[in-house]
Design an enzyme around this catalytic site. Structure first.
Site, PDB file in Angstrom:
ATOM      1  N   HIS A 155     140.476 134.280  87.892  1.00 51.27           N
ATOM      2  CA  HIS A 155     139.980 132.952  88.247  1.00 51.27           C
ATOM      3  C   HIS A 155     140.560 132.472  89.576  1.00 51.27           C
ATOM      4  O   HIS A 155     141.588 132.979  90.034  1.00 51.27           O
ATOM      5  CB  HIS A 155     140.332 131.938  87.159  1.00 51.27           C
ATOM      6  CG  HIS A 155     139.453 132.029  85.946  1.00 51.27           C
ATOM      7  ND1 HIS A 155     139.674 132.940  84.937  1.00 51.27           N
ATOM      8  CD2 HIS A 155     138.343 131.332  85.597  1.00 51.27           C
ATOM      9  CE1 HIS A 155     138.735 132.799  84.019  1.00 51.27           C
ATOM     10  NE2 HIS A 155     137.911 131.834  84.382  1.00 51.27           N
ATOM     11  N   LYS A 159     143.141 126.821  88.725  1.00 48.59           N
ATOM     12  CA  LYS A 159     142.982 126.723  87.268  1.00 48.59           C
ATOM     13  C   LYS A 159     144.306 126.355  86.600  1.00 48.59           C
ATOM     14  O   LYS A 159     145.351 126.915  86.944  1.00 48.59           O
ATOM     15  CB  LYS A 159     142.454 128.061  86.730  1.00 48.59           C
ATOM     16  CG  LYS A 159     142.114 128.004  85.259  1.00 48.59           C
ATOM     17  CD  LYS A 159     141.217 129.143  84.838  1.00 48.59           C
ATOM     18  CE  LYS A 159     140.962 129.113  83.344  1.00 48.59           C
ATOM     19  NZ  LYS A 159     140.348 127.843  82.910  1.00 48.59           N
TER      20      LYS A 159
HETATM   21  N1  LIG Z   1     133.267 125.944  79.554  1.00 48.52           N
HETATM   22  C1  LIG Z   1     132.939 126.402  80.753  1.00 48.52           C
HETATM   23  O1  LIG Z   1     131.930 127.104  80.926  1.00 48.52           O
HETATM   24  C2  LIG Z   1     133.792 126.056  81.916  1.00 48.52           C
HETATM   25  C3  LIG Z   1     134.902 125.327  81.719  1.00 48.52           C
HETATM   26  N2  LIG Z   1     135.696 124.974  82.747  1.00 48.52           N
HETATM   27  C4  LIG Z   1     136.809 124.107  82.414  1.00 48.52           C
HETATM   28  O2  LIG Z   1     136.446 122.794  82.784  1.00 48.52           O
HETATM   29  C5  LIG Z   1     137.609 122.058  83.143  1.00 48.52           C
HETATM   30  C6  LIG Z   1     137.414 121.462  84.520  1.00 48.52           C
HETATM   31  O3  LIG Z   1     137.337 122.508  85.460  1.00 48.52           O
HETATM   32  P1  LIG Z   1     137.105 122.212  87.013  1.00 48.52           P
HETATM   33  O4  LIG Z   1     135.916 121.349  87.181  1.00 48.52           O
HETATM   34  O5  LIG Z   1     137.181 123.513  87.695  1.00 48.52           O
HETATM   35  O6  LIG Z   1     138.423 121.389  87.335  1.00 48.52           O
HETATM   36  P2  LIG Z   1     138.635 120.260  88.454  1.00 48.52           P
HETATM   37  O7  LIG Z   1     140.108 120.172  88.655  1.00 48.52           O
HETATM   38  O8  LIG Z   1     137.768 120.531  89.627  1.00 48.52           O
HETATM   39  O9  LIG Z   1     138.107 118.948  87.741  1.00 48.52           O
HETATM   40  C7  LIG Z   1     138.827 118.249  86.753  1.00 48.52           C
HETATM   41  C8  LIG Z   1     138.448 116.816  86.877  1.00 48.52           C
HETATM   42  O10 LIG Z   1     139.114 116.054  85.884  1.00 48.52           O
HETATM   43  C9  LIG Z   1     139.373 114.822  86.472  1.00 48.52           C
HETATM   44  N3  LIG Z   1     140.359 114.012  85.813  1.00 48.52           N
HETATM   45  C10 LIG Z   1     141.705 114.097  85.891  1.00 48.52           C
HETATM   46  N4  LIG Z   1     142.248 113.079  85.237  1.00 48.52           N
HETATM   47  C11 LIG Z   1     141.215 112.326  84.750  1.00 48.52           C
HETATM   48  C12 LIG Z   1     141.130 111.131  83.986  1.00 48.52           C
HETATM   49  N5  LIG Z   1     142.227 110.449  83.648  1.00 48.52           N
HETATM   50  N6  LIG Z   1     139.919 110.691  83.606  1.00 48.52           N
HETATM   51  C13 LIG Z   1     138.828 111.349  83.967  1.00 48.52           C
HETATM   52  N7  LIG Z   1     138.838 112.455  84.708  1.00 48.52           N
HETATM   53  C14 LIG Z   1     140.022 112.936  85.099  1.00 48.52           C
HETATM   54  C15 LIG Z   1     139.861 115.168  87.880  1.00 48.52           C
HETATM   55  O11 LIG Z   1     139.758 114.043  88.735  1.00 48.52           O
HETATM   56  C16 LIG Z   1     138.865 116.232  88.244  1.00 48.52           C
HETATM   57  O12 LIG Z   1     137.741 115.661  88.868  1.00 48.52           O
HETATM   58  C17 LIG Z   1     138.780 123.035  83.040  1.00 48.52           C
HETATM   59  O13 LIG Z   1     139.400 122.886  81.792  1.00 48.52           O
HETATM   60  C18 LIG Z   1     138.110 124.400  83.118  1.00 48.52           C
HETATM   61  O14 LIG Z   1     138.837 125.400  82.474  1.00 48.52           O
HETATM   62  C19 LIG Z   1     135.422 125.342  84.027  1.00 48.52           C
HETATM   63  C20 LIG Z   1     134.325 126.110  84.291  1.00 48.52           C
HETATM   64  C21 LIG Z   1     133.423 126.533  83.252  1.00 48.52           C
HETATM   65  O1  LIG Z   2     138.561 127.016  84.991  1.00 47.00           O
HETATM   66  C1  LIG Z   2     137.523 127.674  85.185  1.00 47.00           C
HETATM   67  O2  LIG Z   2     137.040 127.826  86.309  1.00 47.00           O
HETATM   68  C2  LIG Z   2     136.854 128.290  84.029  1.00 47.00           C
HETATM   69  N1  LIG Z   2     137.286 127.997  82.849  1.00 47.00           N
HETATM   70  C3  LIG Z   2     136.755 128.468  81.625  1.00 47.00           C
HETATM   71  C4  LIG Z   2     137.780 129.325  80.897  1.00 47.00           C
HETATM   72  O3  LIG Z   2     138.966 128.945  80.863  1.00 47.00           O
HETATM   73  O4  LIG Z   2     137.414 130.344  80.322  1.00 47.00           O
HETATM   74  C5  LIG Z   2     135.409 129.117  81.778  1.00 47.00           C
HETATM   75  C6  LIG Z   2     135.237 129.910  83.029  1.00 47.00           C
HETATM   76  O5  LIG Z   2     135.976 131.073  82.889  1.00 47.00           O
HETATM   77  C7  LIG Z   2     135.655 129.120  84.252  1.00 47.00           C
END
Ligand SMILES: NC(=O)C1=CN([C@@H]2O[C@H](COP(=O)(O)OP(=O)(O)OC[C@H]3O[C@@H](n4cnc5c(N)ncnc54)[C@H](O)[C@@H]3O)[C@@H](O)[C@H]2O)C=CC1
Ligand SMILES: O=C(O)C1=N[C@H](C(=O)O)C[C@H](O)C1
Length: 266
Positions: A155, A159
């Site tokens: 990743h 992350k």
């Molecule tokens: N299930 C899936 O397919 C995927 C899951 N993810 C997960 O999604 C999550 C977010 O990933 P990203 O967007 O890459 O991270 P990022 O760091 O770009 O975004 C996280 C967001 O949460 C916000 N945040 C922090 N404190 C907050 C609060 N008090 N209230 C509201 N928002 C707040 C931040 O301002 C930021 O905009 C991670 O846990 C990641 O592992 C990421 C990609 C795919």
């Molecule tokens: O943080 C990410 O970017 C992602 N998070 C998810 C995970 O923890 O598996 C999904 C994807 O891999 C991207």
């Protein structure tokens, strides 16, 4: 199709921006508010890149649920917050679709109990990309034939959680068809701590973090004279959005918590 009112938590994040865009572009989805850590009381349209989205920003999710009508919360934030947001949504009769990873088994169990007590659907998907879900399913099948396996997840370096939610879920799904087994040499010794990665029932998970990567995983099975590698790559965050859309539509039909999309896209 009936209109679905949606709140997005984490709208300015990498995934949150895509989710806001998905809601905007989907005719039967309507964004009613966003939850962010700053800019309480402002409009999302005041923020760069969100023109035309005149919905309120809340920093307090409880206040948001009190004041705004919503059917579904999409949470894409951080592990600690994601858990609190999901709990609060269920307590307020709003169905959560959660992409946030890093929840503990105990947290998942607590949310499952709450969803059942409230008879509300809740989808927590460690990975919304259809290819990643297939990778996990294929790995589960392969585990019937190979008992030795290592997972390498790769990743971007921003992350927060390691191993990734996808790797943890993959190990869990492999575990359905694999008896626990210590892998490698019985006298194996790490000369540098962590060299063999994290361990789940004897299988190993390695986490790579590098700028330039998005989300990638390979599952490598080995047996006498052969290996089988199952690999998935997400090259952008749009790859996750069809899974988010299906989840928002499906969660309205559910009365319990579903962890992972494998049963939903069957
Ligand atoms: N299930 C899936 O397919 C995927 C899951 N993810 C997960 O999604 C999550 C977010 O990933 P990203 O967007 O890459 O991270 P990022 O760091 O770009 O975004 C996280 C967001 O949460 C916000 N945040 C922090 N404190 C907050 C609060 N008090 N209230 C509201 N928002 C707040 C931040 O301002 C930021 O905009 C991670 O846990 C990641 O592992 C990421 C990609 C795919
Ligand atoms: O943080 C990410 O970017 C992602 N998070 C998810 C995970 O923890 O598996 C999904 C994807 O891999 C991207």
């Amino acid at each position: 199709m009936n209109e679905i009112n949606i709140i997005v938590a984490g709208p300015r994040g990498r995934m949150g921006r895509e989710a806001v865009n998905l809601v905007k572009e989907t005719p039967h989805f309507r964004l009613t508010a966003v939850v962010d850590r700053i800019n309480n009381g402002k409009l999302l349209s005041d923020m760069e890149g969100f023109s035309g989205l005149d919905v309120p920003i809340y920093t307090d999710i409880h206040e948001c649920f009190r004041e705004v009508e919503a059917d579904v919360l999409i949470d894409l934030t951080t592990p600690d917050l994601g858990f609190l947001h999901t709990k609060s949504a269920l307590e307020n009769g709003v169905r959560p679709v959660v992409g946030t990873t890093g929840f503990t088994p105990e947290q998942l169990e607590e949310l499952k109990e709450l969803a059942e007590r409230k008879s509300l659907g809740c989808i927590i998907a460690p990975n919304f990309a259809v290819g990643a879900v297939l990778m996990m399913k294929f790995a589960q099948t392969a585990a019937k034939y190979f008992e030795d396996v290592e997972i390498i997840e790769m990743h971007h370096d921003q992350k927060l959680d390691a191993p990734s939610g996808t790797a943890v879920k993959t190990a869990e799904m492999i575990g359905v068809n694999r008896e626990p087994k210590a892998q490698g040499h019985e006298n194996e010794k790490e000369t540098i701590s962590g060299a063999r990665g994290a361990e789940v029932d004897g299988m190993r998970i390695h986490s790579v973090r590098l700028p330039g990567l998005v989300a990638h995983q390979q599952v490598i099975f080995g047996s006498n004279g052969q290996t089988l590698t199952i690999r998935h790559d997400s090259y952008n965050r749009a790859s996750f959005m069809s899974g988010v859309k299906v989840s928002v539509e499906t969660v309205l039909q559910l009365t319990t918590l579903v962890y992972g999309l494998e049963s939903i896209i069957d």
